[in-house]
Design a protein around this motif. Sequence first.
Motif, PDB file in Angstrom:
ATOM      1  N   THR A  87       0.867  -1.176   0.000  1.00 18.98           N
ATOM      2  CA  THR A  87       0.000   0.000   0.000  1.00 18.98           C
ATOM      3  C   THR A  87       0.906   1.228   0.000  1.00 18.98           C
ATOM      4  O   THR A  87       2.096   1.147   0.336  1.00 18.98           O
ATOM      5  CB  THR A  87      -0.911   0.030   1.242  1.00 18.98           C
ATOM      6  OG1 THR A  87      -0.088   0.211   2.404  1.00 18.98           O
ATOM      7  CG2 THR A  87      -1.729  -1.238   1.363  1.00 18.98           C
ATOM      8  N   LEU A  88       0.351   2.361  -0.355  1.00 16.81           N
ATOM      9  CA  LEU A  88       1.129   3.597  -0.381  1.00 16.81           C
ATOM     10  C   LEU A  88       1.683   3.906   1.009  1.00 16.81           C
ATOM     11  O   LEU A  88       2.833   4.324   1.155  1.00 16.81           O
ATOM     12  CB  LEU A  88       0.255   4.749  -0.884  1.00 16.81           C
ATOM     13  CG  LEU A  88       0.959   6.088  -1.076  1.00 16.81           C
ATOM     14  CD1 LEU A  88       2.128   5.936  -2.053  1.00 16.81           C
ATOM     15  CD2 LEU A  88      -0.008   7.127  -1.594  1.00 16.81           C
ATOM     16  N   LYS A  89       0.880   3.671   2.028  1.00 14.59           N
ATOM     17  CA  LYS A  89       1.295   3.927   3.405  1.00 14.59           C
ATOM     18  C   LYS A  89       2.466   3.022   3.795  1.00 14.59           C
ATOM     19  O   LYS A  89       3.430   3.459   4.417  1.00 14.59           O
ATOM     20  CB  LYS A  89       0.112   3.706   4.353  1.00 14.59           C
ATOM     21  CG  LYS A  89       0.278   4.347   5.707  1.00 14.59           C
ATOM     22  CD  LYS A  89      -0.891   4.047   6.621  1.00 14.59           C
ATOM     23  CE  LYS A  89      -2.064   4.930   6.336  1.00 14.59           C
ATOM     24  NZ  LYS A  89      -3.121   4.817   7.373  1.00 14.59           N
ATOM     25  N   GLN A  90       2.389   1.751   3.420  1.00 12.07           N
ATOM     26  CA  GLN A  90       3.470   0.811   3.725  1.00 12.07           C
ATOM     27  C   GLN A  90       4.750   1.213   2.990  1.00 12.07           C
ATOM     28  O   GLN A  90       5.844   1.148   3.544  1.00 12.07           O
ATOM     29  CB  GLN A  90       3.074  -0.611   3.332  1.00 12.07           C
ATOM     30  CG  GLN A  90       2.032  -1.232   4.225  1.00 12.07           C
ATOM     31  CD  GLN A  90       1.539  -2.568   3.689  1.00 12.07           C
ATOM     32  OE1 GLN A  90       1.481  -2.789   2.478  1.00 12.07           O
ATOM     33  NE2 GLN A  90       1.156  -3.460   4.600  1.00 12.07           N
ATOM     34  N   GLN A  91       4.589   1.638   1.749  1.00 10.27           N
ATOM     35  CA  GLN A  91       5.746   2.050   0.959  1.00 10.27           C
ATOM     36  C   GLN A  91       6.412   3.280   1.576  1.00 10.27           C
ATOM     37  O   GLN A  91       7.641   3.342   1.674  1.00 10.27           O
ATOM     38  CB  GLN A  91       5.299   2.351  -0.464  1.00 10.27           C
ATOM     39  CG  GLN A  91       6.390   2.244  -1.476  1.00 10.27           C
ATOM     40  CD  GLN A  91       5.832   2.243  -2.892  1.00 10.27           C
ATOM     41  OE1 GLN A  91       4.625   2.293  -3.113  1.00 10.27           O
ATOM     42  NE2 GLN A  91       6.731   2.192  -3.857  1.00 10.27           N
ATOM     43  N   ARG A  92       5.605   4.244   1.999  1.00 10.41           N
ATOM     44  CA  ARG A  92       6.165   5.432   2.659  1.00 10.41           C
ATOM     45  C   ARG A  92       6.860   5.053   3.959  1.00 10.41           C
ATOM     46  O   ARG A  92       7.907   5.597   4.291  1.00 10.41           O
ATOM     47  CB  ARG A  92       5.068   6.464   2.934  1.00 10.41           C
ATOM     48  CG  ARG A  92       4.689   7.256   1.699  1.00 10.41           C
ATOM     49  CD  ARG A  92       3.787   8.393   2.054  1.00 10.41           C
ATOM     50  NE  ARG A  92       2.539   7.842   2.579  1.00 10.41           N
ATOM     51  CZ  ARG A  92       1.364   8.437   2.533  1.00 10.41           C
ATOM     52  NH1 ARG A  92       1.255   9.628   2.011  1.00 10.41           N
ATOM     53  NH2 ARG A  92       0.284   7.867   3.005  1.00 10.41           N
ATOM     54  N   PHE A  93       6.274   4.082   4.685  1.00 13.68           N
ATOM     55  CA  PHE A  93       6.885   3.604   5.928  1.00 13.68           C
ATOM     56  C   PHE A  93       8.285   3.049   5.645  1.00 13.68           C
ATOM     57  O   PHE A  93       9.251   3.400   6.320  1.00 13.68           O
ATOM     58  CB  PHE A  93       6.013   2.524   6.585  1.00 13.68           C
ATOM     59  CG  PHE A  93       6.724   1.748   7.657  1.00 13.68           C
ATOM     60  CD1 PHE A  93       6.970   2.305   8.897  1.00 13.68           C
ATOM     61  CD2 PHE A  93       7.173   0.459   7.409  1.00 13.68           C
ATOM     62  CE1 PHE A  93       7.640   1.593   9.887  1.00 13.68           C
ATOM     63  CE2 PHE A  93       7.840  -0.270   8.377  1.00 13.68           C
ATOM     64  CZ  PHE A  93       8.076   0.308   9.620  1.00 13.68           C
ATOM     65  N   VAL A  94       8.393   2.188   4.648  1.00  9.59           N
ATOM     66  CA  VAL A  94       9.690   1.573   4.317  1.00  9.59           C
ATOM     67  C   VAL A  94      10.693   2.640   3.885  1.00  9.59           C
ATOM     68  O   VAL A  94      11.839   2.644   4.354  1.00  9.59           O
ATOM     69  CB  VAL A  94       9.543   0.498   3.220  1.00  9.59           C
ATOM     70  CG1 VAL A  94      10.906   0.034   2.732  1.00  9.59           C
ATOM     71  CG2 VAL A  94       8.738  -0.676   3.740  1.00  9.59           C
ATOM     72  N   ASP A  95      10.279   3.547   3.015  1.00  7.51           N
ATOM     73  CA  ASP A  95      11.197   4.577   2.540  1.00  7.51           C
ATOM     74  C   ASP A  95      11.706   5.439   3.694  1.00  7.51           C
ATOM     75  O   ASP A  95      12.900   5.763   3.762  1.00  7.51           O
ATOM     76  CB  ASP A  95      10.529   5.450   1.473  1.00  7.51           C
ATOM     77  CG  ASP A  95      10.275   4.676   0.182  1.00  7.51           C
ATOM     78  OD1 ASP A  95      10.958   3.650  -0.050  1.00  7.51           O
ATOM     79  OD2 ASP A  95       9.397   5.092  -0.597  1.00  7.51           O
TER      80      ASP A  95
END
Length: 142
Positions: free
Chosen positions: A5-13
């Motif tokens: 999800t976009l939120k998960q991707q932002r979390f990882v970045d």
Amino acid sequence: MVKLTLKQQRFVDEYLITGNATDSAIVAGYSKKYAGQNADKLLKNTKIKTYIDERLKELGDEKIAKQEEILQYLTSIMRGEQTEQILRGMGEGYQQLIDIEVGAKDRIKAAELLGKRYGMWTDKVDIFGEVVFITGDDEIEE
């Protein structure tokens, strides 16, 4: 690439930048309460974990010189194809940045490193001693 999800991707970045899971979750858009209690769960999520590994590999591949690149660079220094910049005084405190050829010492060092890589210089080692063989009969043979 793993789909997140976009939120998960932002979390990882964000996590790759800060190394702090809780703060990264908050920046990514998770609530403070959720982030405080579940940041470690996000890191254990297999999709997120796989994505982190993929991103780290990408970043590592971009930033770390490979063996071939190092050998090419050393060769170009040895051959005098590289220059280095120095400051040259122009008078009255004025300095100018100029390019000069790499010095002989640096070229010799590059050649030495390349020679070591290809095993061109080895130290002579003398080994003395006795070799003792023990057979299955517990007798010692020389």
